[in-house]
Design a protein around this motif. Structure first.
Motif, PDB file in Angstrom:
ATOM      1  N   ILE A 169       0.854  -1.189   0.000  1.00 36.18           N
ATOM      2  CA  ILE A 169       0.000   0.000   0.000  1.00 36.18           C
ATOM      3  C   ILE A 169       0.891   1.241   0.000  1.00 36.18           C
ATOM      4  O   ILE A 169       1.887   1.305   0.723  1.00 36.18           O
ATOM      5  N   SER A 170       0.523   2.212  -0.784  1.00 34.66           N
ATOM      6  CA  SER A 170       1.276   3.469  -0.812  1.00 34.66           C
ATOM      7  C   SER A 170       1.002   4.260   0.453  1.00 34.66           C
ATOM      8  O   SER A 170       0.070   3.981   1.209  1.00 34.66           O
ATOM      9  N   ARG A 171       1.816   5.273   0.668  1.00 36.93           N
ATOM     10  CA  ARG A 171       1.635   6.090   1.873  1.00 36.93           C
ATOM     11  C   ARG A 171       0.319   6.862   1.808  1.00 36.93           C
ATOM     12  O   ARG A 171      -0.185   7.147   0.721  1.00 36.93           O
ATOM     13  N   PRO A 172      -0.242   7.215   2.957  1.00 31.12           N
ATOM     14  CA  PRO A 172      -1.519   7.941   2.985  1.00 31.12           C
ATOM     15  C   PRO A 172      -1.442   9.236   2.183  1.00 31.12           C
ATOM     16  O   PRO A 172      -0.437   9.941   2.201  1.00 31.12           O
ATOM     17  N   GLY A 173      -2.517   9.539   1.489  1.00 26.98           N
ATOM     18  CA  GLY A 173      -2.567  10.754   0.698  1.00 26.98           C
ATOM     19  C   GLY A 173      -1.931  10.625  -0.666  1.00 26.98           C
ATOM     20  O   GLY A 173      -1.758  11.618  -1.372  1.00 26.98           O
ATOM     21  N   TRP A 174      -1.559   9.393  -1.076  1.00 32.28           N
ATOM     22  CA  TRP A 174      -0.922   9.183  -2.371  1.00 32.28           C
ATOM     23  C   TRP A 174      -1.765   8.184  -3.180  1.00 32.28           C
ATOM     24  O   TRP A 174      -1.453   7.016  -3.291  1.00 32.28           O
TER      25      TRP A 174
END
Length: 521
Positions: free
Chosen positions: A120-125
């Motif tokens: 999972i990508s970092r939050p907000g991305w």
């Protein structure tokens, strides 16, 4: 002592410190110091007055200055003035000293709930493209400050000069739930074991580099190349395993030859070379990609999430995510090789002995996994549900250790000493008062005490000081205890105060003996 106990408790008790945080600790400790200062000032002043009354020949201005804590009083001798100066400086110094111990941490283990983790990508991305920006986002923290045996950014771990990993991370709902309610200086630490995407650099034997059969064998095994002509006599190339789409890009014009798609990215070869003196074969680096079991620790604040500790444990048995998902890395990512190459474009202070390709390779692979088969892109037509189950999975609460961390005051013995100064001085003052119990000074001693016992014929020495409080000359004080008053005497016992212009004779200000069991008026 109660204030001292409270101050120590809010610093040394983990639960209390975590609950309060540094800001509230500063408030509580500051209030405790103020309360202790009130007690210390009173007891020390009374002890000082007892000493003044018992030893030497006292001046009225000394009593007045000590009782009023008037440091700048006229006709005040050096010793009382220094004493008052210490009393003024002490609370100011302690009030500043305890603030120097900010920046500590307090931790409390708390229960965790079931959570979801994955690639999972970092939050907000939000990823919806091909992953190019995601690879850059994951790689740049390392590129800006290269090193080994450390973590970078959201989930990168560079284990050595040959191995780099990008760990699976908690999903966004888990992160948001942990961030809710966190204030500045508060953190949540999550520690667990997860899967990680790992790239390992494996040396190519020197004899293989010059053996045409070795490279021919790669083609026979289905390896194809993706080569970019970057002009300036600079080429970058990437060979990947079987039947990956072949792309050849020359200057402005592009030509792409499609081939049957196989999906195994367990082994790839990457290189960037100068065509005037090198070849792909002479400069290629081999990388083995696998999924590993990895221990990771994340620090979650109200505005950020970062990997702070990691350790590779062992490869997992299931490698399908690497071997069967069509990722097309060569098609999409070859241009990143010359863009992030430390040989031609060294970052500031980059030790050239560090190989920057393992983190780059794993970033490319991980970004394509996120883009192609992550739970973030559930609407992709080519997403495989079986593969998605391997890139997004649940973890029970018992498998995740959660620690609530708050920025607090440091637990230091020096800070304990700072807090103990007031109680120590108070106890010393009480001991001095006990040793000088015969001095005619009670806990309510004041100027009224002096005036009530003053002989009338000596009050003329105070003439002219009724409003200004300033005496024209030194006035000395002598205490007299009449003889013949024994314990139980019917007559009212009394201590007389004599004011005189010059010091009397003798070693003590007190004439006569005070009975400890008698109340004097």
């Amino acid at each position: 002592m109660a204030a001292f106990t409270v101050a120590v408790a809010v610093i040394w008790n983990q639960a209390a410190a975590t609950s309060l945080g540094e800001t509230n600790q500063l408030v509580v400790v500051g209030l405790a110091l103020s309360i202790m200062n009130l007690s210390t000032q009173r007891q020390v002043l009374l002890a000082a007055i007892a000493v003044e009354a018992w030893y030497g020949h006292s001046k009225l201005t000394h009593f007045d200055a000590v009782l009023r804590k008037a440091l700048l009083t006229r006709c005040l001798s050096l010793l009382p003035r220094l004493f008052l100066l210490v009393l003024v400086i002490l609370p100011l110094g302690l009030g500043a000293a305890y603030k120097k111990f900010s920046g500590g941490q307090s931790m409390t283990s708390v229960g965790c709930r079931d959570s979801h983790w994955g690639i999972i990508s970092r939050p907000g991305w939000p990823w919806s493209g091909n992953g190019l920006s995601g690879a850059v986002d994951a790689y740049v923290p390392f590129w800006n400050n290269v090193g080994i045996s450390r973590t970078y950014g959201y989930n990168m771990f560079v284990a050595s000069n040959t191995t780099a990993a990008l760990l699976d991370t908690p999903d966004w709902d888990t992160i948001r739930s942990e961030q809710d309610g966190l204030r500045l200086g508060q953190y949540v630490i999550l520690n667990t074991t997860v899967n990680a995407t790992v790239a390992e650099h494996k040396e190519i034997e020197p004899e293989d580099r010059i053996d045409a059969r070795f490279w021919k064998d790669l083609e026979g095994r289905g390896f194809t190349n993706n080569t970019i002509d970057m002009s300036f006599a600079l080429f970058s190339g990437l060979y990947v395993s079987r039947y990956i789409p072949l792309g050849v890009f020359e200057c402005i014009h592009a030509h792409v030859q499609q081939a049957p798609i196989e999906k195994n990215y367990s082994e790839i070869y990457v290189s960037i070379w100068d065509v005037n003196k090198d070849t792909f074969e002479s400069t290629a680096q081999r990388f083995i990609q696998r999924r590993w079991l990895c221990a990771g620790t994340w620090n979650i604040s109200s505005s950020n999430v970062s990997l702070i500790e990691a350790k590779l444990l062992e490869p997992v048995e299931d490698q399908i995510v690497i071997q069967e998902i069509s990722l097309s890395i060569g098609t999409w990512f070859t241009e990143l090789l010359p863009e992030y190459n430390y040989i031609w474009y060294p970052p500031e202070d980059n030790p050239t002995g560090i190989n920057t390709f393992p983190p780059l390779v794993v970033s490319m692979l991980w970004a394509r996994l996120v883009s192609h088969n992550s739970y973030q892109n559930v609407h992709r037509a080519d997403q495989n549900a079986t593969h998605a189950a391997r890139t997004y999975y649940s973890k029970p609460a018992r498998d995740v250790q959660k620690t609530y961390t708050t920025i607090t005051l440091k637990r230091s013995y020096l800070l304990l000493f700072v807090l103990a100064i007031h109680p120590i001085l108070t106890m010393l003052a009480v001991i001095v008062k006990g040793l000088l119990y015969s001095a005619p000074v009670g806990d309510d001693f004041g100027l009224v005490s002096l005036l009530s016992g003053a002989k009338k014929d000596s009050l003329d020495l105070l003439y002219g000081a009724s409003l200004s409080g300033k005496l024209s000359d030194d006035v000395h004080v002598r205490f007299e205890v009449p003889d013949g008053l024994e314990h139980g005497d019917a007559r009212e016992p009394r201590v007389y105060v004599t004011l005189e212009r010059f010091e009397g004779s003798g070693a003590s200000n007190i004439v006569g003996d005070l009975d400890r069991n008698t109340i004097y008026y």
